[in-house]
Enzyme design. Structure first.
Site, PDB file in Angstrom:
ATOM      1  N   GLY A  73      -5.535  -0.127   9.821  1.00  0.00           N
ATOM      2  CA  GLY A  73      -4.743  -1.140  10.913  1.00  0.00           C
ATOM      3  C   GLY A  73      -5.213  -2.537  10.818  1.00  0.00           C
ATOM      4  NE  ARG A  74      -3.158  -6.276   5.674  1.00  0.00           N
ATOM      5  CZ  ARG A  74      -4.135  -6.093   4.729  1.00  0.00           C
ATOM      6  NH1 ARG A  74      -4.938  -7.028   4.565  1.00  0.00           N
ATOM      7  NH2 ARG A  74      -3.851  -5.617   3.533  1.00  0.00           N
ATOM      8  CG  ASP A  88      -1.536  -0.941   8.852  1.00  0.00           C
ATOM      9  OD1 ASP A  88      -2.160   0.161   8.469  1.00  0.00           O
ATOM     10  OD2 ASP A  88      -1.862  -2.097   8.578  1.00  0.00           O
ATOM     11  N   GLY A 147       0.880  -1.255  -0.067  1.00  0.00           N
ATOM     12  CA  GLY A 147      -0.019   0.184  -0.026  1.00  0.00           C
ATOM     13  C   GLY A 147       0.951   1.291   0.032  1.00  0.00           C
ATOM     14  CD  GLN A 182      -7.324   6.055   8.034  1.00  0.00           C
ATOM     15  OE1 GLN A 182      -6.684   5.754   9.200  1.00  0.00           O
ATOM     16  NE2 GLN A 182      -8.058   5.343   7.399  1.00  0.00           N
ATOM     17  CD  GLU A 210       3.480  -9.007   7.485  1.00  0.00           C
ATOM     18  OE1 GLU A 210       3.709  -9.872   8.596  1.00  0.00           O
ATOM     19  OE2 GLU A 210       2.668  -8.381   7.628  1.00  0.00           O
ATOM     20  NE  ARG A 269     -27.202  12.286  14.097  1.00  0.00           N
ATOM     21  CZ  ARG A 269     -27.265  12.719  12.858  1.00  0.00           C
ATOM     22  NH1 ARG A 269     -26.309  13.464  12.396  1.00  0.00           N
ATOM     23  NH2 ARG A 269     -28.504  12.774  12.373  1.00  0.00           N
TER      24      ARG A 269
HETATM   25  O1  F6P Z   1      -1.413  -2.594   4.565  1.00  0.00           O
HETATM   26  C1  F6P Z   1      -1.570  -1.065   4.851  1.00  0.00           C
HETATM   27  C2  F6P Z   1      -2.897  -1.023   4.596  1.00  0.00           C
HETATM   28  O2  F6P Z   1      -3.097   0.549   4.880  1.00  0.00           O
HETATM   29  C3  F6P Z   1      -3.918  -1.758   5.622  1.00  0.00           C
HETATM   30  O3  F6P Z   1      -4.172  -0.852   6.678  1.00  0.00           O
HETATM   31  C4  F6P Z   1      -5.160  -1.748   4.867  1.00  0.00           C
HETATM   32  O4  F6P Z   1      -6.005  -2.851   5.272  1.00  0.00           O
HETATM   33  C5  F6P Z   1      -4.645  -1.950   3.485  1.00  0.00           C
HETATM   34  O5  F6P Z   1      -3.547  -1.508   3.303  1.00  0.00           O
HETATM   35  C6  F6P Z   1      -5.709  -1.370   2.313  1.00  0.00           C
HETATM   36  O6  F6P Z   1      -4.930  -1.435   1.280  1.00  0.00           O
HETATM   37  P1  F6P Z   1      -5.601  -1.460  -0.300  1.00  0.00           P
HETATM   38  O7  F6P Z   1      -6.980  -1.086  -0.223  1.00  0.00           O
HETATM   39  O8  F6P Z   1      -4.776  -0.335  -0.871  1.00  0.00           O
HETATM   40  O9  F6P Z   1      -5.310  -2.691  -0.815  1.00  0.00           O
END
Ligand code: F6P
Length: 343
Positions: free
Chosen positions: A170-171, A127, A10, A274, A103, A162
């Site tokens: 954040g995976r 992340d 990403g 983000q 990674e 609300r």
């Molecule tokens: O791995 C980084 C990250 O930003 C994660 O938080 C998110 O799940 C993912 O990339 C989303 O990436 P994309 O939608 O670009 O595949």
């Protein structure tokens, strides 16, 4: 030396600042020649390249994204992917390859060690979940964007009395949720490290509102997981590294909160906002330090290593170490600081 550069995974604010630092120091100080591979490992497998020199890097420091393009391509999932990648690297007669990625991208780099090209890694992940480095560039920017968003959500949530569920990236680790949640004064912070109980959350929201307070922001990492059997969350396929595509857990949580508490509840998913746009000053500096350290590492022959930040200093660590362990949120930070004011 002839040095290849690629960005994978990403995108993340600060990638261009790393590229610029590598190329400027390499060309001006060492007299290096560079080749940019397009779209991460896909460009290596398909031999697609672009010119990369000081001139090409002008104006890159504040620019988000990556001028090299990026992808989640895994050569080991493509037919003859490894062989094609090795052939490309040999064809360009490269002495070294600077791989900027997280990674997965660095995992491929480590597997290619021994292919004839010296590989140096630069850690990248918004992340912030790579254990070998204290922090990765892009994280600070994402936290600032999420915090600004939470500040804005407070005033609209208060006006309408609300609950707003704000989903952030954040995976596997909830660093963005934790930092932005603390900085933005969220009532609840839900992270992948600790499966959440929707009943518990609703009880504490009701208790909070009963004390005369009104409006609550619930910050949730996209990778947050409900305690088994408590909430159904939709799945959306996997990428080439086998990671599920995330995004949307807030839409499962919000109706449950509304149904169980009676508080009107809305959802905001910050998503790729983000990751887009200009890096903060902190991330520009960190990215520049990483880039300079990476090209220095190439010239010291420190291959199969990655640059990292430790105790404020740039150090080198074996790529294998970088991939060994996920850096998860410290519970003391989450519970000691994140919840201290809301008891
Ligand atoms: O791995 C980084 C990250 O930003 C994660 O938080 C998110 O799940 C993912 O990339 C989303 O990436 P994309 O939608 O670009 O595949």
């Amino acid at each position: 030396m002839r040095v290849g550069v690629l960005t994978g995974g990403g995108d993340c604010p600060g990638l261009n600042a790393v590229i610029r630092a590598v190329v400027r120091k390499g060309e001006v100080h060492f007299g290096d020649e560079f080749i940019g591979f397009l779209d991460g490992w896909r460009g290596v497998v398909e031999d697609r390249t672009t010119v990369l020199d000081v001139e090409r890097c002008r104006g890159l420091l504040p620019r988000g994204g990556t001028v090299l393009g990026t992808s989640r391509t895994n050569p080991y999932k493509l037919e003859r992917g490894e062989e094609r990648a090795i052939t490309t690297l040999a064809t360009h007669e490269l002495d070294a390859l600077v791989v900027i990625g997280g990674e997965d991208t660095l995992g491929v780099a480590h597997r290619l060690v021994g292919s004839g090209v010296g590989i140096v890694g630069v850690p990248k992940t918004i992340d912030n979940d790579l254990s070998a480095t204290e922090v990765t560039f892009g994280f600070h920017t994402a936290v600032q964007i999420a915090t600004d968003a939470i500040d804005r959500l407070h005033t609209t949530a208060e006006s309408h009395d609300r609950v707003i569920v704000c989903e952030v990236m954040g995976r596997h680790a909830g660093w963005i949720a934790t930092y932005a949640g603390i900085a933005g004064g969220a009532a609840e912070i839900l992270v992948p490290e600790e499966p959440f109980d929707i009943d518990e959350i609703c009880r504490s929201l009701v208790a909070r509102h009963a004390k005369g307070r009104f409006a609550s922001i619930v910050v949730v990492s996209e990778g947050a997981i409900p305690k088994e059997g408590t909430l159904q969350v939709a799945a959306a396929g996997v990428d080439q590294f086998g990671h599920p595509r995330l995004g949307g857990i807030a839409t499962s949580i919000a109706p449950e909160i509304e149904a169980r508490t009676g508080f009107e509840t809305r959802v905001t998913i910050l998503g790729h906002i983000q990751r887009g746009g200009t890096p903060t000053a902190f991330d520009r500096v960190l990215a520049t330090r990483f880039g300079i350290a990476a090209i220095d590492t190439v010239h010291h022959g420190g291959f199969d290593q990655m640059v990292a930040l430790r105790a404020g200093e740039i150090v080198r660590v074996p790529l294998a170490d970088a991939l060994a362990r996920l850096k998860t949120v410290d519970p003391l930070l989450l519970h000691g600081v994140g919840a201290a004011f809301f008891a």
